[in-house]
Design a protein around this motif. Structure first.
Motif, short mmCIF file in Angstrom:
data_model
loop_
_atom_site.label_atom_id
_atom_site.label_comp_id
_atom_site.label_asym_id
_atom_site.label_seq_id
_atom_site.Cartn_x
_atom_site.Cartn_y
_atom_site.Cartn_z
N VAL A 138 -6.20 4.20 -18.12
CA VAL A 138 -5.65 4.53 -16.80
C VAL A 138 -4.98 3.29 -16.20
O VAL A 138 -3.84 3.34 -15.73
N LYS A 139 -5.69 2.17 -16.26
CA LYS A 139 -5.15 0.92 -15.72
C LYS A 139 -3.87 0.52 -16.44
O LYS A 139 -2.88 0.14 -15.80
N SER A 140 -3.84 0.62 -17.76
CA SER A 140 -2.64 0.27 -18.53
C SER A 140 -1.46 1.17 -18.17
O SER A 140 -0.33 0.69 -18.02
N ALA A 141 -1.72 2.46 -18.01
CA ALA A 141 -0.65 3.39 -17.66
C ALA A 141 -0.08 3.07 -16.27
O ALA A 141 1.14 3.10 -16.07
N ILE A 142 -0.95 2.74 -15.34
CA ILE A 142 -0.49 2.37 -13.99
C ILE A 142 0.34 1.10 -14.06
O ILE A 142 1.43 1.02 -13.47
N ASN A 143 -0.15 0.11 -14.76
CA ASN A 143 0.58 -1.16 -14.88
C ASN A 143 1.93 -0.98 -15.57
O ASN A 143 2.91 -1.63 -15.21
N GLU A 144 1.99 -0.09 -16.53
CA GLU A 144 3.24 0.17 -17.24
C GLU A 144 4.25 0.89 -16.35
O GLU A 144 5.43 0.57 -16.35
N GLN A 145 3.77 1.87 -15.58
CA GLN A 145 4.67 2.66 -14.75
C GLN A 145 5.02 1.98 -13.44
O GLN A 145 6.07 2.26 -12.86
N ARG A 146 4.16 1.09 -12.98
CA ARG A 146 4.38 0.42 -11.71
C ARG A 146 4.08 -1.06 -11.85
O ARG A 146 3.17 -1.58 -11.22
N PRO A 147 4.86 -1.79 -12.65
CA PRO A 147 4.53 -3.18 -12.95
C PRO A 147 4.52 -4.11 -11.74
O PRO A 147 3.75 -5.06 -11.71
N LYS A 148 5.34 -3.83 -10.74
CA LYS A 148 5.38 -4.71 -9.57
C LYS A 148 4.21 -4.48 -8.64
O LYS A 148 3.82 -5.38 -7.91
N VAL A 149 3.68 -3.29 -8.65
CA VAL A 149 2.57 -2.95 -7.74
C VAL A 149 1.23 -3.08 -8.45
O VAL A 149 0.23 -3.37 -7.84
N SER A 150 1.24 -2.89 -9.77
CA SER A 150 0.03 -2.90 -10.56
C SER A 150 -0.91 -1.81 -10.05
O SER A 150 -0.46 -0.73 -9.71
N THR A 151 -2.20 -2.08 -9.99
CA THR A 151 -3.14 -1.05 -9.56
C THR A 151 -3.39 -1.07 -8.05
O THR A 151 -4.04 -0.18 -7.53
N SER A 152 -2.89 -2.10 -7.37
CA SER A 152 -3.11 -2.12 -5.92
C SER A 152 -2.31 -0.99 -5.27
O SER A 152 -1.27 -0.58 -5.76
N ARG A 153 -2.83 -0.47 -4.20
CA ARG A 153 -2.22 0.63 -3.46
C ARG A 153 -2.10 1.91 -4.29
O ARG A 153 -1.24 2.73 -4.06
N THR A 154 -2.98 2.07 -5.26
CA THR A 154 -2.98 3.26 -6.10
C THR A 154 -4.05 4.22 -5.58
O THR A 154 -5.17 3.81 -5.30
N LEU A 155 -3.68 5.48 -5.47
CA LEU A 155 -4.62 6.52 -5.11
C LEU A 155 -4.90 7.35 -6.35
O LEU A 155 -3.97 7.73 -7.07
N LEU A 156 -6.16 7.66 -6.60
CA LEU A 156 -6.55 8.40 -7.78
C LEU A 156 -7.40 9.59 -7.36
O LEU A 156 -8.39 9.42 -6.65
#
Length: 133
Positions: free
Chosen positions: A14-32
């Motif tokens: 999950v973390k890798s997919a978020i980082n790949e799709q949103r590299p500038k934001v990374s996992t911060s400000r992510t809602l799951l």
């Protein structure tokens, strides 16, 4: 699945997919959005998500009709895998992953439009039962 298995095997994906799709934001400000199963609610899981800056959206109890996996994806997988026999969990996992890759991106996008409608219906019914269309 246990919380330990989830943390060791699934959360990193999950973390890798978020980082790949949103590299500038990374996992911060992510809602799951998580449902209410044990591994998702476990203290270790919520703590790990908090450390990653991922916020969990609350899922109403007993609201299976709000989870896209429950109202859409599992039906597709059951239909496609019905009658097949698997030698072990790894074979089943490979078959499921193979089927997931065959679903067109537009279908995934469409289900999230339907999900938004279901969420709106839930809000308008003040969390009471409603018949999803």
């Amino acid at each position: 699945m246990t919380a330990t298995y989830y943390l060791q095997n699934e959360l990193s994906q999950v973390k890798s997919a978020i980082n790949e799709q949103r590299p500038k934001v990374s996992t911060s400000r992510t809602l799951l959005l998580y449902d209410n199963v044990g591994p998702h609610k476990a203290r270790a899981t919520t703590q790990s998500l908090r450390e990653l800056g991922i916020q969990i959206l609350a899922h109403p109890a007993f609201s299976l009709d709000l989870a896209p996996c429950d109202f859409w994806l599992l039906t597709i997988l059951k239909d496609r895998l019905a009658g097949q026999k698997f030698d072990g969990i790894q074979d089943l996992a490979e078959a499921v992953n193979s089927e997931l890759r065959t679903i067109p991106e537009e279908d995934y996008q469409g289900v999230f439009c339907k999900w938004q409608i279901r969420l709106k219906d839930c809000i308008e019914s003040h969390g009471e039962y409603f018949k999803a269309l």
